[in-house]
Design an enzyme around this catalytic site. Sequence first.
Site, PDB file in Angstrom:
ATOM      1  N   GLN A 238       0.860  -1.197   0.000  1.00 52.43           N
ATOM      2  CA  GLN A 238       0.000   0.000   0.000  1.00 52.43           C
ATOM      3  C   GLN A 238       0.890   1.239   0.000  1.00 52.43           C
ATOM      4  O   GLN A 238       1.524   1.546   1.005  1.00 52.43           O
ATOM      5  CB  GLN A 238      -0.888  -0.023   1.254  1.00 52.43           C
ATOM      6  CG  GLN A 238      -1.791   1.169   1.414  1.00 52.43           C
ATOM      7  CD  GLN A 238      -2.407   1.237   2.811  1.00 52.43           C
ATOM      8  OE1 GLN A 238      -1.931   0.559   3.736  1.00 52.43           O
ATOM      9  NE2 GLN A 238      -3.435   2.021   2.980  1.00 52.43           N
ATOM     10  N   GLY A 239       0.920   1.949  -1.109  1.00 52.76           N
ATOM     11  CA  GLY A 239       1.777   3.129  -1.239  1.00 52.76           C
ATOM     12  C   GLY A 239       0.995   4.409  -1.040  1.00 52.76           C
ATOM     13  O   GLY A 239       0.672   5.103  -2.009  1.00 52.76           O
TER      14      GLY A 239
ATOM     15  N   SER B  36       1.474   6.544   2.385  1.00 50.03           N
ATOM     16  CA  SER B  36       2.232   7.491   3.217  1.00 50.03           C
ATOM     17  C   SER B  36       3.540   7.910   2.560  1.00 50.03           C
ATOM     18  O   SER B  36       4.181   7.133   1.856  1.00 50.03           O
ATOM     19  CB  SER B  36       2.562   6.859   4.566  1.00 50.03           C
ATOM     20  OG  SER B  36       1.404   6.393   5.188  1.00 50.03           O
TER      21      SER B  36
ATOM     22  N   SER C 233       4.581  -1.330   3.977  1.00 49.02           N
ATOM     23  CA  SER C 233       4.716  -2.679   4.545  1.00 49.02           C
ATOM     24  C   SER C 233       4.807  -3.712   3.428  1.00 49.02           C
ATOM     25  O   SER C 233       3.976  -3.719   2.514  1.00 49.02           O
ATOM     26  CB  SER C 233       3.503  -3.011   5.417  1.00 49.02           C
ATOM     27  OG  SER C 233       3.267  -1.997   6.347  1.00 49.02           O
TER      28      SER C 233
ATOM     29  N   GLU D 220      -9.572  -0.650   6.216  1.00 52.41           N
ATOM     30  CA  GLU D 220      -8.374  -0.969   7.002  1.00 52.41           C
ATOM     31  C   GLU D 220      -8.672  -0.874   8.499  1.00 52.41           C
ATOM     32  O   GLU D 220      -8.191  -1.665   9.296  1.00 52.41           O
ATOM     33  CB  GLU D 220      -7.234  -0.012   6.616  1.00 52.41           C
ATOM     34  CG  GLU D 220      -5.896  -0.363   7.245  1.00 52.41           C
ATOM     35  CD  GLU D 220      -4.739   0.471   6.704  1.00 52.41           C
ATOM     36  OE1 GLU D 220      -4.983   1.473   6.017  1.00 52.41           O
ATOM     37  OE2 GLU D 220      -3.579   0.097   6.982  1.00 52.41           O
TER      38      GLU D 220
HETATM   39  C1  LIG Z   1       4.568  -0.203  11.274  1.00 50.76           C
HETATM   40  C2  LIG Z   1       3.970   0.734  10.281  1.00 50.76           C
HETATM   41  C3  LIG Z   1       3.482   0.229   9.082  1.00 50.76           C
HETATM   42  C4  LIG Z   1       2.929   1.085   8.146  1.00 50.76           C
HETATM   43  N1  LIG Z   1       2.525   0.581   6.926  1.00 50.76           N
HETATM   44  C5  LIG Z   1       2.106   1.434   5.963  1.00 50.76           C
HETATM   45  C6  LIG Z   1       1.831   0.977   4.643  1.00 50.76           C
HETATM   46  O1  LIG Z   1       1.933  -0.226   4.343  1.00 50.76           O
HETATM   47  N2  LIG Z   1       1.454   1.863   3.713  1.00 50.76           N
HETATM   48  C7  LIG Z   1       1.315   3.197   3.988  1.00 50.76           C
HETATM   49  O2  LIG Z   1       0.956   3.956   3.095  1.00 50.76           O
HETATM   50  N3  LIG Z   1       1.597   3.676   5.228  1.00 50.76           N
HETATM   51  C8  LIG Z   1       1.993   2.837   6.213  1.00 50.76           C
HETATM   52  N4  LIG Z   1       2.307   3.318   7.462  1.00 50.76           N
HETATM   53  C9  LIG Z   1       2.277   4.750   7.701  1.00 50.76           C
HETATM   54  C10 LIG Z   1       1.190   5.227   8.648  1.00 50.76           C
HETATM   55  O3  LIG Z   1      -0.054   5.248   8.011  1.00 50.76           O
HETATM   56  C11 LIG Z   1       1.625   6.605   9.147  1.00 50.76           C
HETATM   57  O4  LIG Z   1       2.786   6.438   9.933  1.00 50.76           O
HETATM   58  C12 LIG Z   1       0.546   7.279   9.972  1.00 50.76           C
HETATM   59  O5  LIG Z   1      -0.539   7.636   9.169  1.00 50.76           O
HETATM   60  C13 LIG Z   1       1.086   8.535  10.689  1.00 50.76           C
HETATM   61  O6  LIG Z   1       1.723   9.374   9.787  1.00 50.76           O
HETATM   62  P1  LIG Z   1       3.204   9.933  10.106  1.00 50.76           P
HETATM   63  O7  LIG Z   1       4.064   8.778  10.479  1.00 50.76           O
HETATM   64  O8  LIG Z   1       3.615  10.771   8.956  1.00 50.76           O
HETATM   65  O9  LIG Z   1       3.037  10.835  11.402  1.00 50.76           O
HETATM   66  P2  LIG Z   1       2.488  12.340  11.450  1.00 50.76           P
HETATM   67  O10 LIG Z   1       1.275  12.443  10.597  1.00 50.76           O
HETATM   68  O11 LIG Z   1       3.621  13.270  11.163  1.00 50.76           O
HETATM   69  O12 LIG Z   1       2.051  12.469  12.971  1.00 50.76           O
HETATM   70  C14 LIG Z   1       2.996  12.737  14.013  1.00 50.76           C
HETATM   71  C15 LIG Z   1       2.201  12.943  15.316  1.00 50.76           C
HETATM   72  O13 LIG Z   1       1.332  14.080  15.163  1.00 50.76           O
HETATM   73  C16 LIG Z   1      -0.013  13.699  15.443  1.00 50.76           C
HETATM   74  N5  LIG Z   1      -0.929  14.411  14.552  1.00 50.76           N
HETATM   75  C17 LIG Z   1      -0.800  14.579  13.202  1.00 50.76           C
HETATM   76  N6  LIG Z   1      -1.856  15.249  12.703  1.00 50.76           N
HETATM   77  C18 LIG Z   1      -2.702  15.487  13.749  1.00 50.76           C
HETATM   78  C19 LIG Z   1      -3.963  16.115  13.890  1.00 50.76           C
HETATM   79  N7  LIG Z   1      -4.597  16.627  12.824  1.00 50.76           N
HETATM   80  N8  LIG Z   1      -4.527  16.182  15.120  1.00 50.76           N
HETATM   81  C20 LIG Z   1      -3.904  15.663  16.218  1.00 50.76           C
HETATM   82  N9  LIG Z   1      -2.680  15.052  16.147  1.00 50.76           N
HETATM   83  C21 LIG Z   1      -2.093  14.968  14.933  1.00 50.76           C
HETATM   84  C22 LIG Z   1      -0.079  12.219  15.174  1.00 50.76           C
HETATM   85  O14 LIG Z   1      -1.144  11.596  15.868  1.00 50.76           O
HETATM   86  C23 LIG Z   1       1.283  11.759  15.654  1.00 50.76           C
HETATM   87  O15 LIG Z   1       1.263  11.576  17.048  1.00 50.76           O
HETATM   88  C24 LIG Z   1       2.832   2.462   8.433  1.00 50.76           C
HETATM   89  C25 LIG Z   1       3.300   2.959   9.656  1.00 50.76           C
HETATM   90  C26 LIG Z   1       3.870   2.119  10.574  1.00 50.76           C
HETATM   91  C27 LIG Z   1       4.406   2.697  11.863  1.00 50.76           C
END
Ligand SMILES: Cc1cc2nc3c(=O)[nH]c(=O)nc-3n(C[C@H](O)[C@H](O)[C@H](O)COP(=O)(O)OP(=O)(O)OC[C@H]3O[C@@H](n4cnc5c(N)ncnc54)[C@H](O)[C@@H]3O)c2cc1C
Length: 396
Positions: free
Chosen positions: A130-131, A133, A165, A248
């Site tokens: 899933q591409g 993020s 992932s 999801e």
């Molecule tokens: C183990 C793992 C597997 C994953 N697998 C996939 C995958 O296969 N495909 C894919 O596309 N993605 C994947 N992801 C990505 C995942 O969807 C993102 O990590 C997640 O959506 C959070 O985005 P970010 O890491 O950019 O954090 P950020 O969005 O930068 O958030 C950082 C912090 O700020 C907080 N925050 C952000 N915006 C708000 C808001 N509006 N209000 C309150 N708090 C806020 C968040 O809750 C968090 O605590 C995976 C992530 C992990 C850790």
Amino acid sequence: MSAAESVAVVGTPDYRTRHRTWLAANLPPHWRADAVDYRPPSLDEAKAWEAELHRQGLWGIAWPREYGGHGLSLREHLIANQEIGRLPMPESQNSIGKELAGPIILAIATEEQKRRYLPAILEMREIWCQGFSEPEAGSDLAGLRTRATRDGAAWRVNGQKVWTSGAHRAQRCLLLARTGSMEARHGGLSLFALRMDQPGVTVRPLRQITGEAEYCEVFFDDALVEPEDALGEPEAGWQAAVRVLEVERGTNRMYRAWRFEQELRHLVTACRNEPALARLLEDGHYRQRIAQVQVDVEVLKRMVEQVVDDLVGGQPIGGRGSLSKQHWSEAHQRFAALALEMVEQASYPPSPEVAAAQRRFRKLYLQARAETIYAGTTQIQLGIIADRILKLPRGA
Ligand SMILES: Cc1cc2nc3c(=O)[nH]c(=O)nc-3n(C[C@H](O)[C@H](O)[C@H](O)COP(=O)(O)OP(=O)(O)OC[C@H]3O[C@@H](n4cnc5c(N)ncnc54)[C@H](O)[C@@H]3O)c2cc1C
């Protein structure tokens, strides 16, 4: 058992018993996460196992027969998942294909695309990732920058994804890319089924705290998407992505509540059989915390069953997927911390059974750290619940 015989397995009155019996007889004992001699399957073993699970009627349950499915309903899907969850089985290597890509393909793809993609997913010929993020676009997915530009009838993709992932084993990527302007935000996104085995795609696995390297960075450098691999209407990618995220959070890995319960049973059994740990089971502090886990499990089961009832009754999941995602991830993280705290109090050297529990719960503790982040963070789920379920007003 042949494919023809397996058709007889699904839909019979003793549907649950047949699955339970088959799984108990055929799951290799050393693949069980609670086994003393635990050894996870290789990728090839996992592919063969999952293809067999499909032939046995345990995958593609609610997908139409013309696309390789078993043509049943989400109710049978739930029963099969309850049986899968009861056993500490290996996780699917293609859950993104089966549980995220499959449903959105069924919803928005052309007839030709459904016939091409769906059987390949169930037969484990094509693993999907899933591409969505990106380094600067996780919670704020509408800010993503990976761009797909027209090249005749085809598309060329440039940019980077992260946390993808299973990208290192994937043949296809469910790619959300920008085809319109940055200013258009949600309106300028399109969905694609990009081929991973091509020169313009570079995958770099990231090492995790568990020691595994399951999550990847993916770089696109003029990667090609053939016209027949564009999914749905151009610029309608956001609506599709929202549906993927709802699935999801709401129905993906439906076995979770029952697997969670199996983990709890494993903890209690491991403790019962070791004097230092058995004492913890008599301690009021631990008894309360363990009982709370059982409550969390039961609540989660009811939430999953309610979502299935609603979907079968024709109601969309909508924001309610956030309720179970939020509950499961927080409760499971609390459980993982409790389990680790308990098994680490065993006397030394541990028995083989306690060592197996320690190995399992150490890993679970580390893995569970990510559960409140992936599929949308805790804060994002709470925001959805506030907006879409409670309809609370937003501050200035
Ligand atoms: C183990 C793992 C597997 C994953 N697998 C996939 C995958 O296969 N495909 C894919 O596309 N993605 C994947 N992801 C990505 C995942 O969807 C993102 O990590 C997640 O959506 C959070 O985005 P970010 O890491 O950019 O954090 P950020 O969005 O930068 O958030 C950082 C912090 O700020 C907080 N925050 C952000 N915006 C708000 C808001 N509006 N209000 C309150 N708090 C806020 C968040 O809750 C968090 O605590 C995976 C992530 C992990 C850790």
